[in-house]
Design an enzyme around this catalytic site. Structure first.
Site, PDB file in Angstrom:
ATOM      1  N   GLY A 233     -16.641  25.051 -49.219  1.00 29.14           N
ATOM      2  CA  GLY A 233     -15.382  24.663 -48.594  1.00 29.14           C
ATOM      3  C   GLY A 233     -14.948  25.650 -47.534  1.00 29.14           C
ATOM      4  O   GLY A 233     -14.597  25.277 -46.438  1.00 29.14           O
ATOM      5  N   PHE A 234     -14.966  26.939 -47.904  1.00 27.50           N
ATOM      6  CA  PHE A 234     -14.590  28.014 -46.971  1.00 27.50           C
ATOM      7  C   PHE A 234     -13.180  27.837 -46.433  1.00 27.50           C
ATOM      8  O   PHE A 234     -12.860  28.311 -45.349  1.00 27.50           O
ATOM      9  CB  PHE A 234     -15.607  28.132 -45.835  1.00 27.50           C
ATOM     10  CG  PHE A 234     -17.034  28.167 -46.309  1.00 27.50           C
ATOM     11  CD1 PHE A 234     -17.479  29.232 -47.078  1.00 27.50           C
ATOM     12  CD2 PHE A 234     -17.905  27.130 -46.038  1.00 27.50           C
ATOM     13  CE1 PHE A 234     -18.782  29.264 -47.551  1.00 27.50           C
ATOM     14  CE2 PHE A 234     -19.220  27.155 -46.512  1.00 27.50           C
ATOM     15  CZ  PHE A 234     -19.650  28.225 -47.268  1.00 27.50           C
ATOM     16  N   ILE A 585     -16.333  43.707 -61.209  1.00 28.87           N
ATOM     17  CA  ILE A 585     -17.239  42.620 -60.847  1.00 28.87           C
ATOM     18  C   ILE A 585     -17.594  41.908 -62.143  1.00 28.87           C
ATOM     19  O   ILE A 585     -18.216  42.493 -63.032  1.00 28.87           O
ATOM     20  CB  ILE A 585     -18.485  43.193 -60.144  1.00 28.87           C
ATOM     21  CG1 ILE A 585     -18.069  43.889 -58.838  1.00 28.87           C
ATOM     22  CG2 ILE A 585     -19.514  42.094 -59.901  1.00 28.87           C
ATOM     23  CD1 ILE A 585     -17.278  43.046 -57.860  1.00 28.87           C
ATOM     24  N   GLN A 594     -21.801  35.928 -53.576  1.00 30.02           N
ATOM     25  CA  GLN A 594     -20.600  35.786 -52.751  1.00 30.02           C
ATOM     26  C   GLN A 594     -20.574  36.814 -51.623  1.00 30.02           C
ATOM     27  O   GLN A 594     -20.254  36.496 -50.479  1.00 30.02           O
ATOM     28  CB  GLN A 594     -19.341  35.948 -53.623  1.00 30.02           C
ATOM     29  CG  GLN A 594     -19.028  34.720 -54.437  1.00 30.02           C
ATOM     30  CD  GLN A 594     -18.664  33.552 -53.546  1.00 30.02           C
ATOM     31  OE1 GLN A 594     -17.616  33.533 -52.912  1.00 30.02           O
ATOM     32  NE2 GLN A 594     -19.543  32.593 -53.451  1.00 30.02           N
ATOM     33  N   GLY A 660     -14.447  36.320 -52.590  1.00 33.76           N
ATOM     34  CA  GLY A 660     -14.922  35.210 -51.763  1.00 33.76           C
ATOM     35  C   GLY A 660     -14.868  35.499 -50.280  1.00 33.76           C
ATOM     36  O   GLY A 660     -15.634  34.931 -49.505  1.00 33.76           O
ATOM     37  N   GLU A 661     -13.948  36.349 -49.861  1.00 31.44           N
ATOM     38  CA  GLU A 661     -13.718  36.486 -48.427  1.00 31.44           C
ATOM     39  C   GLU A 661     -13.992  37.866 -47.851  1.00 31.44           C
ATOM     40  O   GLU A 661     -14.310  37.995 -46.672  1.00 31.44           O
ATOM     41  CB  GLU A 661     -12.284  36.025 -48.111  1.00 31.44           C
ATOM     42  CG  GLU A 661     -12.208  34.512 -48.232  1.00 31.44           C
ATOM     43  CD  GLU A 661     -10.807  33.943 -48.390  1.00 31.44           C
ATOM     44  OE1 GLU A 661     -10.275  33.431 -47.418  1.00 31.44           O
ATOM     45  OE2 GLU A 661     -10.259  34.004 -49.514  1.00 31.44           O
TER      46      GLU A 661
HETATM   47 MO1  MOS Z   1     -10.354  30.491 -48.290  1.00 32.33          MO
HETATM   48  S1  MOS Z   1     -10.267  30.304 -46.233  1.00 32.33           S
HETATM   49  O1  MOS Z   1      -8.714  30.830 -48.638  1.00 32.33           O
HETATM   50  O2  MOS Z   1     -10.700  28.953 -48.946  1.00 32.33           O
END
Ligand code: MOS
Length: 695
Positions: A233-234, A585, A594, A660-661
């Site tokens: 999704g990102f 982790i 990730q 994730g980011e």
């Molecule tokens: Mo992330 S851009 O908050 O799904």
């Protein structure tokens, strides 16, 4: 505060849904078998601005198999707050590619063919799709995404910058970029009276159900959203996109289940994008590289129908110490689709500029760029004065430098050659906020000792199922195969979306609380589980609301080695190392995936990704994966992610900060800095195409 949950099985776990995925048993939204389903295909506007004068569905309706054509003339009225979801509610066209009509037919091919036959007569108006630094329409938004102050200022940044012995004052640009998850946006919708059920490719079943209910004027309980498996999704699936509304509207119109999947080309207009940015960074420092002034001014774009102001300068507010500082955001409304979340919105483009500028400052001061960052490490969050819950950027830089082999690096640019290749290395920092959002969980146990944990979490490919199972088994003190995890359904206890790197921290908090409460019940009964079983629920809103007012972020340091062909300008990245401090982790195998996924997307941003907009045409000509280039296997060399042990005592019982980011933040700067080291050419506008490097 909650004690950290012990997850003794996590170190040995691999992806629990891996076998289902590789054997095809795992079903994605569009793959669910649904009896008597029909298909919706949208019609997109062919102008970038104007009005629909007239529509003619005659030829489309004449095609055998066509059941309905939805247009602004006949579409049911919606109660959408979000203009992007108010499908066919207006005759105004706000951007090229906007959904202006749709065909419902018995086969996907018929729907698609008939969509070409829908005639739309437009009154075209002049459009403007080009972001410029001196645009007449620049304005100051009230806030930036999701809710940050637009501007911040402390001390006398202009005076301090003017007086600084060493100054960097540069413009950096990042292009528009598009989310391209492997699984396209897809929905199957059907109505049962006034109850709507959808299979949807979403990052958040609970939030999706609430938003969809709002669009159709329903109560949240009247909409069920199911997302068993989601193929990435990102951010683009963080909230429902028009495909969901179209499927539900079409299902109501024809009284049958409707399947709707966007083509890759349609996605470029429909699912949001990372807006281009124009950024000016000013750094003032003394001769020892100590920052006295940091100024980061950002220009970004949004659409004419909805504001999305990317928080590009926000990371600059907490990265480095300096007494005098300012950040600003200004926006322009253009005739483009509304930008939206794309992996690390804000931090990702903003840190390209800041971390490139830090490298330029290191060169200007003659100080090693690792050492420069360490010298400017703040003791508390620079703008707020808040303590950091935990901050280990310096450890990431030091350990990364040691692992990468940074010591004794010769800083001279353009000085190393290996045959046709100029070689160099670069470093940049990463950061991302660490947060959690209120979620609920339910756990029950039957008389045989089998547990079921339920939460409306979703696994978009991150490994969330695996991590939550590890957390639940750990909190219950039982082997993981005694636990069934139910996620991906809005009928389960409501939960945060898989977004903002908050999924795991939010969900594992709720799951741990529920599991601990159940374990207490069992303990109170000396381990005897009654025939009817036991259950416990949790809700984390109060605990999250009571968190101490501290600054919480993940940090990282990324090191890149590049080779640039001296004749052609071709850039290769044989080596990338990221070292992260992101709390605990939980499942190492998933976490590594990730991190290196984020770094790969950062490499893609550095070298390839660019949504080019044509000013006349008013759209992206490179709206497919043939011409929108992304990093592929051969682009990725030796890529490694490591982490340091970090104790995050506050952010819930998993002690996890979210991963994730942070991996995509800083990668592009590390590569651009390495390209400078290799060639002496400073690239301040991404991507680093070879034509920018011809010597
Ligand atoms: Mo992330 S851009 O908050 O799904």
């Amino acid at each position: 505060m909650n004690a950290t949950v012990d997850t003794p099985q996590a170190g040995r776990m691999t992806r629990v849904d891996g076998p289902d995925k590789v054997t095809g048993r795992a079903r994605y939204a569009f793959e669910h078998p649904v009896d008597a389903a029909v298909y919706a295909w949208p019609v997109q506007s062919t102008i970038a601005k104007g009005e629909i004068r007239d529509t003619d569905a005659g030829a489309a309706l004449a095609l055998p198999g066509v059941l309905a054509v939805l247009t602004p003339d006949n579409a049911p009225r919606l109660t959408a707050d979000d203009p992007e979801l108010a499908l066919f509610q207006t005759r105004a066209v706000a951007y090229r590619g906007q959904l202006v009509a749709a065909v419902v037919a018995t086969t996907l091919e018929t729907a698609r063919a008939a969509a070409d036959l829908v005639r739309i007569d437009y009154a075209e108006a002049p459009h403007d799709v080009t972001l410029t630094p001196d645009h007449r329409g620049l304005y100051k938004p009230d806030k930036v995404n999701p809710n940050f102050p637009t501007d911040t200022e402390a001390g006398d940044p202009d005076g301090a910058f003017a007086a600084a012995p060493v100054r960097v004052d540069k413009m950096y640009r990042t292009p528009g970029e598009h989310n391209n998850p492997m699984e396209p946006h897809a929905t199957i919708a059907w109505w049962d009276g006034d109850r709507l059920t959808v299979f949807d490719a979403t990052q958040g079943p609970s939030r999706a159900a609430t938003i969809i209910a709002g669009v159709f004027g329903l109560q949240p309980g009247q909409v069920r959203v199911i997302a068993e498996h989601v193929g990435g999704g990102f951010g683009a699936k963080g909230t429902p996109r028009p495909n969901v509304i179209l499927a539900a509207m079409a299902a109501r119109a024809v009284g049958r289940p409707v399947k709707c999947v966007l083509s890759r080309q349609q996605m470029f207009a429909v699912v949001g994008h990372r807006a281009p940015s124009i950024q000016r960074v000013r750094l003032g420092a003394d001769e020892n590289g100590r920052l006295t002034a940091i100024v980061h001014d950002v220009i970004g774009q949004t659409s004419t129908i909805k504001e999305f102001a990317e928080q590009t300068a926000v990371a600059t507010r907490h990265m480095y110490a300096a007494p005098n500082r300012r950040t600003t955001h200004r926006m322009v409304r253009l005739d483009v689709p509304t930008p939206a979340w794309m992996r690390a919105p804000g931090e990702c483009p903003g840190m390209f500029a800041l971390e490139s500028a830090m490298d330029e400052l290191a060169v200007a001061c003659g100080i090693d760029p690792v050492e420069l960052r360490i010298r400017n490490e703040p003791a508390v969050e620079p703008e707020s004065g808040k303590p950091f819950s935990s901050r280990n950027l310096v450890a990431c830089l030091r350990e990364g430098a040691a692992w990468f082999g940074w010591t004794d690096r010769d800083p001279s640019p353009g000085a190393r050659r290996d045959g046709p290749w100029l070689t160099g290395t670069g470093v940049a920092a990463s950061t991302y906020p660490a947060r959690a959002m209120a979620s609920q969980a339910l756990v029950s146990v039957d008389a045989t000792g089998h547990y079921v944990v339920s939460i409306a979490a979703v696994d978009i490919g991150t490994g969330a199922r695996t991590a939550l199972l590890a957390v639940a088994a750990g909190a219950l003190g039982v082997p993981a195969d005694h636990v069934t995890l139910r996620i991906g359904d809005s009928e389960l206890p409501p939960a945060m979306i898989a977004g903002g790197s908050m999924g795991n921290a939010s969900w594992s908090w709720a799951v741990t609380d529920a599991c601990r409460a159940l374990r207490e019940q069992i303990r109170a009964r000396d381990g005897a589980i009654p025939a009817g079983g036991l259950s416990a629920q949790s809700s984390t809103g109060d605990a999250i609301g009571a968190l101490p007012d501290h600054a919480r972020y993940s940090f990282g340091a990324q090191f890149a080695e590049v080779r640039v062909d001296a004749d052609t300008g071709e850039v290769r990245v044989p080596r990338l190392l990221g070292v992260f401090a992101a709390g605990r982790i939980v499942v190492p195998v998933m976490a590594r995936s990730q991190f290196i996924g984020g770094m790969t997307m950062g490499l893609s941003m550095a070298l390839h990704e660019e949504s080019m907009i044509d000013p006349q045409f008013g759209d992206y000509p490179n709206h497919d994966l043939a011409s929108y280039h992304i990093a592929a296997n051969a682009d990725v060399g030796d890529i490694d992610a490591r982490w340091i042990d970090e104790d995050e005592p506050e952010l819930g019982p998993a002690g996890a900060k979210g991963i994730g980011e942070v991996g995509i933040v800083g990668t592009a700067a590390a590569i651009a800095n390495a390209v400078y080291h290799a060639t002496g050419i400073r690239i301040r506008d991404l991507p680093i195409r070879l034509d920018k490097l011809l010597l």
